[in-house]
Design an enzyme around this catalytic site. Structure first.
Site, PDB file in Angstrom:
ATOM      1  N   LYS A   1       7.341  -6.227 -21.599  1.00  0.00           N
ATOM      2  CA  LYS A   1       7.176  -7.109 -20.876  1.00  0.00           C
ATOM      3  C   LYS A   1       5.902  -8.064 -20.441  1.00  0.00           C
ATOM      4  CE  LYS A   1       7.955  -8.166 -17.070  1.00  0.00           C
ATOM      5  NZ  LYS A   1       7.154  -9.241 -16.425  1.00  0.00           N
TER       6      LYS A   1
ATOM      7  N   GLU B   1      -0.533   3.257 -14.156  1.00  0.00           N
ATOM      8  CA  GLU B   1      -1.788   3.000 -13.841  1.00  0.00           C
ATOM      9  C   GLU B   1      -1.635   1.830 -12.261  1.00  0.00           C
ATOM     10  OE1 GLU B   1      -4.204   4.463 -16.767  1.00  0.00           O
ATOM     11  OE2 GLU B   1      -4.254   4.076 -15.188  1.00  0.00           O
TER      12      GLU B   1
ATOM     13  N   GLU C   1      -4.369  -2.747  -0.295  1.00  0.00           N
ATOM     14  CA  GLU C   1      -5.092  -3.222  -1.460  1.00  0.00           C
ATOM     15  C   GLU C   1      -4.521  -4.879  -1.107  1.00  0.00           C
ATOM     16  OE1 GLU C   1      -3.185  -3.523  -5.688  1.00  0.00           O
ATOM     17  OE2 GLU C   1      -5.602  -2.574  -6.253  1.00  0.00           O
TER      18      GLU C   1
HETATM   19  N1  LIG Z   1      -4.674   0.697 -12.591  1.00  0.00           N
HETATM   20  C1  LIG Z   1      -4.794  -0.306 -13.106  1.00  0.00           C
HETATM   21  O1  LIG Z   1      -4.516  -0.074 -14.723  1.00  0.00           O
HETATM   22  C2  LIG Z   1      -4.184  -1.076 -12.837  1.00  0.00           C
HETATM   23  C3  LIG Z   1      -4.935  -2.515 -13.560  1.00  0.00           C
HETATM   24  C4  LIG Z   1      -4.060  -3.747 -13.518  1.00  0.00           C
HETATM   25  C5  LIG Z   1      -3.478  -3.767 -11.923  1.00  0.00           C
HETATM   26  N2  LIG Z   1      -3.318  -2.819 -11.584  1.00  0.00           N
HETATM   27  C6  LIG Z   1      -2.431  -3.230 -10.451  1.00  0.00           C
HETATM   28  O2  LIG Z   1      -1.400  -4.272 -10.935  1.00  0.00           O
HETATM   29  C7  LIG Z   1      -1.246  -4.670  -9.168  1.00  0.00           C
HETATM   30  C8  LIG Z   1      -1.585  -6.107  -9.478  1.00  0.00           C
HETATM   31  O3  LIG Z   1      -0.734  -6.751 -11.034  1.00  0.00           O
HETATM   32  P1  LIG Z   1       0.705  -7.655 -10.563  1.00  0.00           P
HETATM   33  O4  LIG Z   1       0.937  -8.296  -9.781  1.00  0.00           O
HETATM   34  O5  LIG Z   1       1.029  -8.040 -12.269  1.00  0.00           O
HETATM   35  O6  LIG Z   1       1.974  -6.138 -10.337  1.00  0.00           O
HETATM   36  P2  LIG Z   1       3.424  -6.312 -10.045  1.00  0.00           P
HETATM   37  O7  LIG Z   1       3.080  -4.484  -9.564  1.00  0.00           O
HETATM   38  O8  LIG Z   1       3.607  -7.080  -9.192  1.00  0.00           O
HETATM   39  O9  LIG Z   1       3.720  -6.816 -11.710  1.00  0.00           O
HETATM   40  C9  LIG Z   1       3.380  -6.319 -12.749  1.00  0.00           C
HETATM   41  C10 LIG Z   1       4.248  -6.040 -13.813  1.00  0.00           C
HETATM   42  O10 LIG Z   1       5.828  -5.930 -13.456  1.00  0.00           O
HETATM   43  C11 LIG Z   1       7.249  -6.137 -13.277  1.00  0.00           C
HETATM   44  N3  LIG Z   1       7.521  -5.678 -11.821  1.00  0.00           N
HETATM   45  C12 LIG Z   1       7.493  -6.236 -11.355  1.00  0.00           C
HETATM   46  N4  LIG Z   1       8.886  -6.129 -10.402  1.00  0.00           N
HETATM   47  C13 LIG Z   1       9.724  -5.223 -10.811  1.00  0.00           C
HETATM   48  C14 LIG Z   1      10.930  -3.873 -11.261  1.00  0.00           C
HETATM   49  N5  LIG Z   1      11.209  -4.128  -9.634  1.00  0.00           N
HETATM   50  N6  LIG Z   1      10.898  -3.658 -12.363  1.00  0.00           N
HETATM   51  C15 LIG Z   1      10.303  -3.455 -13.379  1.00  0.00           C
HETATM   52  N7  LIG Z   1       9.295  -4.581 -13.786  1.00  0.00           N
HETATM   53  C16 LIG Z   1       9.006  -4.523 -12.559  1.00  0.00           C
HETATM   54  C17 LIG Z   1       6.348  -7.443 -12.970  1.00  0.00           C
HETATM   55  O11 LIG Z   1       7.042  -8.329 -13.421  1.00  0.00           O
HETATM   56  C18 LIG Z   1       4.692  -7.435 -13.925  1.00  0.00           C
HETATM   57  O12 LIG Z   1       4.776  -7.623 -15.183  1.00  0.00           O
HETATM   58  C19 LIG Z   1      -2.194  -4.510  -8.277  1.00  0.00           C
HETATM   59  O13 LIG Z   1      -2.353  -3.674  -7.082  1.00  0.00           O
HETATM   60  C20 LIG Z   1      -3.516  -4.290  -9.086  1.00  0.00           C
HETATM   61  O14 LIG Z   1      -3.940  -2.501  -8.550  1.00  0.00           O
HETATM   62  C21 LIG Z   1      -3.634  -1.456 -11.925  1.00  0.00           C
END
Ligand SMILES: NC(=O)c1ccc[n+]([C@@H]2O[C@H](COP(=O)([O-])OP(=O)(O)OC[C@H]3O[C@@H](n4cnc5c(N)ncnc54)[C@H](O)[C@@H]3O)[C@@H](O)[C@H]2O)c1
Ligand SMILES: O=C/C=C/C=C(\O)C(=O)O
Length: 486
Positions: A181, A257, A390
Site C-alpha cells: 500500500k 521504520e 518531528e
Molecule cells: N525511519 C525511516 O526509515 C523513515 C523513512 C521515511 C519516513 N519516515 C517517517 O514517515 C513519516 C512521513 O511519512 P508519512 O507522512 O507518509 O507517514 P504516515 O504515517 O502518515 O503514513 C505512512 C503510510 O501509512 C499509511 N497509514 C496511515 N494511517 C494508517 C493506519 N491507521 N493503518 C494503516 N496504514 C496507515 C499511510 O496511508 C501511508 O501509506 C515521518 O514521520 C518520517 O520520519 C521514517
C-alpha cells in the site's frame, strides 16, 4: 511552468497480475504539490480490494515463485532493477510530479537507489546461509529458511520508490508474496513498479498493490487482514502505534521504520567548510522531508558564530522553486496539509522565544504550490516543542553547547532514536561520543552514506527491528531447526 514531456498517469490497483479499479469504482484525486493542479485519479481501495489482493497472494504462495530455483528468482529480481534503470527518466519525472522534489534528486538518488535495492538483494541472496550445530555424537542440528508467507508493505510519501523497493526486493528475494500500500499522496511510481515486476517475470499474484488511505481504508484493512503474516511499515511513530494495535489481534510479525528528530553535533575542531557542505544536505535536501535529516544542530560554543554566519550565507543561495528547473535545490512540500503543519511550527518557534535568522515564509513570487523557504531558528530552549517534535520540513534549530556531557544529555533527551551525525577530527572523541548516542545510525564526519549490508533502523520510538543485508532476510523469513539423532 513545469517542463516535462512525461504525462502523469491515472492509478489502478494491481491484483493477481491485472490492473483493476475498485469494486465500487471509488477514486480520489492526485494533486501536483508544485502547481496545486490535479495530476489524475487514483483508485481508492478498502477491505474488499485488500481481501482480493491477499487471496491472490496466498494462492501465489503455492505457485511457481516459491518453487522457482534460486538462480531463476535472482534473475527476475535483477531484471526488475534493470527495467527500473531503463525507465529512469519516466520514473524520475513521475516521482517529482508526485512529491514536488527537484528532478535532479529523483534522477540522482531516488530512482537509481530503487534499482540498486533490487540489484543488491538479488546479489545478497547468494550469500544467505543458515546454520548447523553438532551435539557431540548425539545429534546434528541444521536450520532451514523459508518465506514468512504473505507480507504487507505500508509505505510513506517522502522517498516513495526508494523506500518501497527497499522493502519489496528482500521480501521477494526471501520467497514471499506481497500486498503493498503506497502512500495516498504518491501513487504513480509504485503503480509503474508493478508493471515492471510483471514484465521482469514476477508471476501473477506474487505482488499486489492496493491504493488508498490509512484509517478506514486500504491501510487499516491490510493491518487487520488475518492472512497477512507480517507487516513492514515506514511512517510516523503515531501511525505505527495504531497499526501495532490492529496487527496485534492476529499477532503479525512487525518491522518498523518510524519518525526521528535527529541531532547534528558539530565540535569546534571539525573542518567548518566540510561541515557546512554536508549540513546543507542534512538540513534541507528533499525539502527536509527525510527521516534522517539532522534538524537539531548542536555547535560547540567557540564555533557557533562562525558556523551560523556561513550556514545562513549558504542557505541564502538555495534556489526554491519549480522541481523541473535544473537550478532548483528545494522543491515544494508534499501537500497543503503538510505545508500548514510545517508553517505552524515556525509560528510556534516565535511563541516559544526563538529567533528566525533565515527563511520562515513562502518565497516571493511563488504564490501557488506548497513552497517554503529553508528556515533556520536560534534561541530556543531545549524543552520547547520545536526542538523536540518531528517537523519533517526545511526547518532546523541551531543550539550552542559547552561540553560533551552537556550535548550528549540534550541529544539523548528525546523519545526518538533514529540517526545522528558527529563532526570532529578527534578520533577518540568520535568513538566515545558515537558510542553514547541513543540512535540506530551514527554518521561521523558524513551523513546519509549508505552501505546496504549494514543494519538500518531506529531505537526507542523511531523503530522496531532493522532493515538491510541479513537483517532484512531475518525479518522476511522463518527458520526451522531440524535436530537429527545420530
Ligand atoms: N525511519 C525511516 O526509515 C523513515 C523513512 C521515511 C519516513 N519516515 C517517517 O514517515 C513519516 C512521513 O511519512 P508519512 O507522512 O507518509 O507517514 P504516515 O504515517 O502518515 O503514513 C505512512 C503510510 O501509512 C499509511 N497509514 C496511515 N494511517 C494508517 C493506519 N491507521 N493503518 C494503516 N496504514 C496507515 C499511510 O496511508 C501511508 O501509506 C515521518 O514521520 C518520517 O520520519 C521514517
Ligand atoms: O526518509 C528516510 C530515509 C530512509 C532511507 C533509507 O531507508 C535507506 O537509505 O535505506
Amino acid at each position: 511552468m513545469q517542463k516535462t514531456d512525461i504525462r502523469p498517469i491515472d492509478c489502478l490497483h494491481f491484483i493477481d497480475g491485472k490492473f483493476v479499479p475498485s469494486l465500487d469504482g471509488k477514486t480520489f484525486d492526485n494533486i501536483n504539490p508544485a502547481t496545486e493542479e490535479r495530476l489524475g485519479t487514483v483508485a481508492e481501495g478498502g477491505v474488499d480490494e485488500i481481501d482480493l489482493a491477499v487471496k491472490a497472494a496466498k494462492r501465489a504462495l503455492d505457485g511457481p515463485w516459491k518453487k522457482m530455483p534460486a538462480n531463476d528468482r535472482i534473475a527476475v529480481l535483477r531484471k526488475v532493477g534493470d527495467l527500473i534503470l531503463e525507465r529512469k527518466e519516466e520514473l524520475a519525472a513521475l516521482e517529482s510530479l508526485d512529491t514536488g522534489k527537484p528532478i535532479w534528486l529523483s534522477e540522482s538518488i531516488d530512482i537509481p537507489r530503487a534499482a540498486y535495492n533490487f540489484h543488491f538483494f538479488s546479489d545478497y541472496i547468494r550469500t544467505m546461509t543458515t546454520e548447523a550445530t553438532q551435539m557431540d555424537d548425539i545429534a546434528l542440528n541444521y536450520a532451514i529458511r523459508r518465506p514468512v508467507g504473505v507480507v504487507g508493505l505500508i509505505n510513506p510519501w517522502n522517498l516513495p520508490l526508494l523506500l518501497l523497493t527497499w522493502k519489496l526486493a528482500p521480501a521477494l528475494a526471501a520467497g514471499n508474496t506481497i500486498v503493498m500500500k503506497p502512500a495516498e499522496l504518491t501513487p504513480m511510481t509504485a503503480t509503474v513498479l508493478t508493471e515492471i515486476c510483471r514484465d521482469a517475470g514476477v508471476p501473477d499474484g506474487v505482488i499486489n498493490l492496493v491504493h488508498g488511505f490509512g484509517p478506514n481504508s486500504a491501510g487499516a484493512a491490510l493491518s487487520e487482514h488475518p492472512d497477512i503474516n507480517a507487516i513492514s511499515f515506514t511512517g510516523e511513530t503515531t501511525t505505527g502505534k495504531v497499526i501495532m494495535a490492529t496487527a496485534a489481534k492476529t499477532l503479525k510479525r512487525l518491522s518498523y521504520e518510524l519518525g526521528g528528530k535527529n541531532p547534528n553535533i558539530i565540535f569546534a575542531d571539525s573542518n567548518l567548510d566540510e561541515v557546512i557542505e554536508t549540513t546543507m544536505k542534512s538540513s534541507f535536501i528533499n525539502q527536509g522531508e527525510v527521516c534522517l535529516c539532522g534538524s537539531r544542530i548542536y555547535v560547540e560554543r567557540s564555533a557557533y558564530e562562525p558556523f551560523l554566519e556561513k550556514f545562513i550565507a549558504k542557505t541564502k543561495e538555495l534556489v526554491v522553486g519549480d522541481p523541473f528547473e535544473p537550478k532548483t535545490k528545494v522543491g515544494a512540500l508534499i501537500s497543503e496539509e503538510h505545508f500548514e503543519r510545517v508553517t505552524s511550527y515556525i509560528h510556534l518557534a516565535l511563541e516559544e522565544g526563538g529567533t528566525i535568522v533565515h527563511g520562515g515564509k513562502r518565497p516571493e513570487g511563488l504564490e501557488t504550490g506548497y513552497y517554503l523557504e529553508p528556515t533556520i531558528i536560534t534561541g530556543l530552549d531545549r524543552k520547547c516543542r520545536v526542538v523536540n517534535e518531528e517537523i519533517f520540513g526545511p526547518v532546523v534549530t541551531v543550539i550552542p553547547f559547552d561540553t560533551e556531557e552537556e550535548v550528549l544529555d540534550q541529544v539523548n533527551d528525546t523519545h526518538y532514536g533514529l540517526s545522528a551525525s558527529v563532526w570532529t577530527n578527534d578520533l577518540r572523541r568520535a568513538h566515545r561520543v558515537a558510542g553514547q548516542i541513543e540512535a540506530g545510525i551514527v554518521w561521523v564526519n558524513t551523513w546519509f552514506l549508505r552501505d546496504l549490508r549494514t543494519p538500518f533502523g531506529g531505537m526507542k520510538q523511531s523503530g522496531i527491528g532493522r532493515e538491510g543485508g541479513v537483517h532484512s532476510f531475518e525479518f522476511y523469513s522463518e527458520l526451522t531447526n531440524v535436530c537429527i539423532k545420530l
